[in-house]
Design an enzyme around this catalytic site. Sequence first.
Site, PDB file in Angstrom:
ATOM      1  N   GLY A 314       0.813  -1.212   0.000  1.00 14.04           N
ATOM      2  CA  GLY A 314       0.000   0.000   0.000  1.00 14.04           C
ATOM      3  C   GLY A 314       0.841   1.255   0.000  1.00 14.04           C
ATOM      4  CD1 TRP A 317      -1.621   1.036  -5.982  1.00 17.11           C
ATOM      5  CD2 TRP A 317      -2.151   2.870  -4.827  1.00 17.11           C
ATOM      6  NE1 TRP A 317      -2.710   1.610  -6.583  1.00 17.11           N
ATOM      7  CE2 TRP A 317      -3.055   2.734  -5.899  1.00 17.11           C
ATOM      8  CE3 TRP A 317      -2.292   3.951  -3.960  1.00 17.11           C
ATOM      9  CZ2 TRP A 317      -4.084   3.645  -6.122  1.00 17.11           C
ATOM     10  CZ3 TRP A 317      -3.315   4.861  -4.183  1.00 17.11           C
ATOM     11  CH2 TRP A 317      -4.191   4.700  -5.252  1.00 17.11           C
ATOM     12  CG  HIS A 318      -0.167   5.999  -1.321  1.00 17.08           C
ATOM     13  ND1 HIS A 318      -0.489   4.816  -0.697  1.00 17.08           N
ATOM     14  CD2 HIS A 318      -1.261   6.786  -1.215  1.00 17.08           C
ATOM     15  CE1 HIS A 318      -1.720   4.891  -0.221  1.00 17.08           C
ATOM     16  NE2 HIS A 318      -2.220   6.068  -0.530  1.00 17.08           N
ATOM     17  N   GLY A 319       3.460   5.793  -4.379  1.00 16.68           N
ATOM     18  CA  GLY A 319       4.528   6.451  -5.112  1.00 16.68           C
ATOM     19  C   GLY A 319       5.781   5.607  -5.171  1.00 16.68           C
TER      20      GLY A 319
END
Length: 337
Positions: A314, A317-319
Amino acid sequence: MLFNSYEFIFIFLPITLLLYYLIAKKTGSIYAKYFLILASVAFYSYWDIRNLPILLVSIAVNFFAGRRIVETKKKNWLIAGIAFNLLFLAYYKYADFFLDNANTLLHTSFSHLDIVLPLGISFFTFTQTAYLVDAYKGETTSYSKSDYLLFVTIFPHLIAGPIIYHKDMIPQFSEESRYKFNFDNFAKGITWFVIGLFKKVVIADWMSNVANLVFEHSEHLSILEAWGGSLAYTLQLYFDFSGYSEMAVGIALMLNYNLPINFNAPYKACSIIDFWRRWHITLSAFLKNYLYIPLGGNRNGHHMRNIMITMLFGGLWHGAGWTFVIWGGHSWMLYLH
């Protein structure tokens, strides 16, 4: 084209709404559906038309893989489809990150690929990955090409979520009531949109100016200025995502479609678990249902391992950066605490 841009508010949205209902009334729902697909593709292409082939290739491959999964029930098609999605996402989102780390670890000198990240790639990739898994589990049938294309491209969700699911969205496309103007839905949609627009433009953007000013002078800050900048950045992120989530729900309601709620006042949470259930709700649900539970969940004594993998994924996933990996790891420890 952003939801808060003049082009969207004064040109694209009103024209799309007018033609959508007019076409439905004059020629029927099927042509209104085709028009909405065309409008969504135009909306996506406006940002950078070079990204359109990337979106269409992803849709074509996933649609074909989904069909084969439904017809054959073979796991090989599921593995192939998910592998394609992960490699697709890894190339466009993480290639330069991998090259940087390879250069550091192996003392090589690979050049950056300088890939421009396609708009919304994480959202349409995860949306389609969930579809493939559900197809293998027997929770879907072979959808028509137009239904599947609209499901992936429908523009309210395309640039910033939420992650949507075929079983929630595609059945709506067959309901004739969706193609008839509904005053109640339209009024609710405008309300959602205006509230979200206010959060984005008035609060988040103003907080962004404050945060940027503080970060630009980070070497000469007092402790109060540093805390003020951190608080401004926190509120910027909060109201930016909250605003976009509400605008997406509002736009969909104006079109008579229901998108899932993606943000539910996470700062009212009573625990870190409650926080994760309120912030980016559809991502948390995806990670739980399509990663954490398939890994084994809390069974077989691997609860902590599975949470760690899920939260690290997770974070990434954000960067593409170690800061996101560390953030995911830190979130995992908070979650366990």
